[in-house]
Design a protein around this motif. Structure first.
Motif, PDB file in Angstrom:
ATOM      1  N   LEU A   1       0.822  -1.206   0.000  1.00  0.00           N
ATOM      2  CA  LEU A   1       0.000   0.000   0.000  1.00  0.00           C
ATOM      3  C   LEU A   1       0.859   1.260   0.000  1.00  0.00           C
ATOM      4  O   LEU A   1       0.497   2.263  -0.629  1.00  0.00           O
ATOM      5  N   GLN A   2       1.986   1.220   0.701  1.00  0.00           N
ATOM      6  CA  GLN A   2       2.888   2.370   0.694  1.00  0.00           C
ATOM      7  C   GLN A   2       3.384   2.652  -0.718  1.00  0.00           C
ATOM      8  O   GLN A   2       3.402   3.804  -1.169  1.00  0.00           O
ATOM      9  N   VAL A   3       3.790   1.591  -1.410  1.00  0.00           N
ATOM     10  CA  VAL A   3       4.242   1.747  -2.793  1.00  0.00           C
ATOM     11  C   VAL A   3       3.088   2.225  -3.673  1.00  0.00           C
ATOM     12  O   VAL A   3       3.260   3.116  -4.520  1.00  0.00           O
ATOM     13  N   ALA A   4       1.908   1.662  -3.479  1.00  0.00           N
ATOM     14  CA  ALA A   4       0.745   2.011  -4.294  1.00  0.00           C
ATOM     15  C   ALA A   4       0.399   3.493  -4.149  1.00  0.00           C
ATOM     16  O   ALA A   4       0.145   4.184  -5.147  1.00  0.00           O
ATOM     17  N   ARG A   5       0.404   3.990  -2.922  1.00  0.00           N
ATOM     18  CA  ARG A   5       0.046   5.404  -2.705  1.00  0.00           C
ATOM     19  C   ARG A   5       1.070   6.327  -3.349  1.00  0.00           C
ATOM     20  O   ARG A   5       0.709   7.331  -3.977  1.00  0.00           O
ATOM     21  N   ALA A   6       2.348   6.007  -3.189  1.00  0.00           N
ATOM     22  CA  ALA A   6       3.398   6.851  -3.771  1.00  0.00           C
ATOM     23  C   ALA A   6       3.333   6.816  -5.295  1.00  0.00           C
ATOM     24  O   ALA A   6       3.455   7.859  -5.959  1.00  0.00           O
ATOM     25  N   PHE A   7       3.139   5.635  -5.869  1.00  0.00           N
ATOM     26  CA  PHE A   7       3.086   5.507  -7.324  1.00  0.00           C
ATOM     27  C   PHE A   7       1.889   6.261  -7.888  1.00  0.00           C
ATOM     28  O   PHE A   7       2.026   7.020  -8.856  1.00  0.00           O
ATOM     29  N   PHE A   8       0.723   6.091  -7.280  1.00  0.00           N
ATOM     30  CA  PHE A   8      -0.461   6.765  -7.808  1.00  0.00           C
ATOM     31  C   PHE A   8      -0.342   8.271  -7.626  1.00  0.00           C
ATOM     32  O   PHE A   8      -0.785   9.044  -8.483  1.00  0.00           O
ATOM     33  N   GLY A   9       0.265   8.706  -6.511  1.00  0.00           N
ATOM     34  CA  GLY A   9       0.471  10.129  -6.323  1.00  0.00           C
ATOM     35  C   GLY A   9       1.332  10.726  -7.411  1.00  0.00           C
ATOM     36  O   GLY A   9       1.100  11.849  -7.872  1.00  0.00           O
ATOM     37  N   MET A  10       2.334   9.963  -7.863  1.00  0.00           N
ATOM     38  CA  MET A  10       3.207  10.449  -8.921  1.00  0.00           C
ATOM     39  C   MET A  10       2.475  10.537 -10.254  1.00  0.00           C
ATOM     40  O   MET A  10       2.498  11.579 -10.920  1.00  0.00           O
ATOM     41  N   ILE A  11       1.793   9.466 -10.657  1.00  0.00           N
ATOM     42  CA  ILE A  11       1.186   9.449 -11.992  1.00  0.00           C
ATOM     43  C   ILE A  11      -0.040  10.347 -12.095  1.00  0.00           C
ATOM     44  O   ILE A  11      -0.464  10.686 -13.203  1.00  0.00           O
TER      45      ILE A  11
END
Length: 216
Positions: free
Chosen positions: A100-110
């Motif tokens: 989830l940490q990776v998911a939030r950071a990735f979606f925040g970027m894109i």
């Protein structure tokens, strides 16, 4: 036995003039702003130089051409938003929370305005025959997928995941994270998803991934 003459020490190559890091950063910021607001074709190296407060020669000496400048901007943005440390295994963190940490950071970027604008630029017809898409892929998505693959391998070694094709699984996870919310942003229609909808989408994606690759 005759003694061969001593060889003269080779002369070290004269070091070139070091690049001014502050100027390079200013050029990248100016390029990011102009590419986002004016598009790739609508942005010239003269405009980037003027916005960065440097000469056009300085822009070319740092980045070579406009395509390389665009790719460098994409790479810098990805590395800033998704640093390598984001993909460290952190075995003390439960796997679901780590994903989830990776998911939030990735979606925040894109989902940022800059990233959405860049995605639209790359999807224009004139980009199909240019080297930009491949350059962008190497600088951004490929690096992120490789780093995330290493995180998955570390968790596999701990017995928490069972994956036959790690690169494919990493690509699947990142593609699923984009999903419908990102498509709505890129198309600029149907309204943007709410924060609650995005959180639910990311959690559902993580849970789907875990069900697919849980140890059997």
């Amino acid at each position: 036995m005759s003694r061969s003459p001593a060889r003269k020490p080779s002369k070290a190559a004269a070091p070139g003039r070091p690049k001014d890091l502050e100027k390079g950063a200013a050029i990248l910021e100016a390029a990011k702003r102009l590419f986002t607001t004016q598009g790739f074709d609508g942005t010239s190296m003269d405009q980037v130089a003027a916005a960065a407060g440097v000469s056009k020669l300085t822009v070319y000496s740092h980045f070579g051409d406009k395509e390389s400048l665009f790719a460098a901007g994409a790479k810098a943005y990805c590395e800033q938003q998704l640093p390598t440390t984001l993909f460290e295994p952190h075995p003390e963190v439960p796997l679901r929370e780590r994903l989830l940490q990776v998911a939030r950071a990735f979606f925040g970027m894109i989902s940022s305005p800059e990233a959405v604008a860049g995605h639209r630029i790359l999807c224009t017809p004139q980009m199909a025959q240019s080297p930009l898409p491949a350059m962008f892929w190497e600088a951004g998505p490929k690096r992120v997928q490789a780093a995330f693959s290493e995180l998955l391998r570390a968790r596999m070694a701990a017995g928490e995941l069972q994956i036959d094709d790690v690169p494919r699984a990493a690509a699947q996870f990142l593609a699923l994270l984009k999903g419908e919310p990102h498509a709505r942003m890129v198309f600029g229609c149907c309204g943007s998803a709410t924060r609650a909808e995005i959180d639910a989408h990311l959690a559902a994606t993580v849970d789907l991934f875990l069900r697919a690759y849980a140890p059997r």
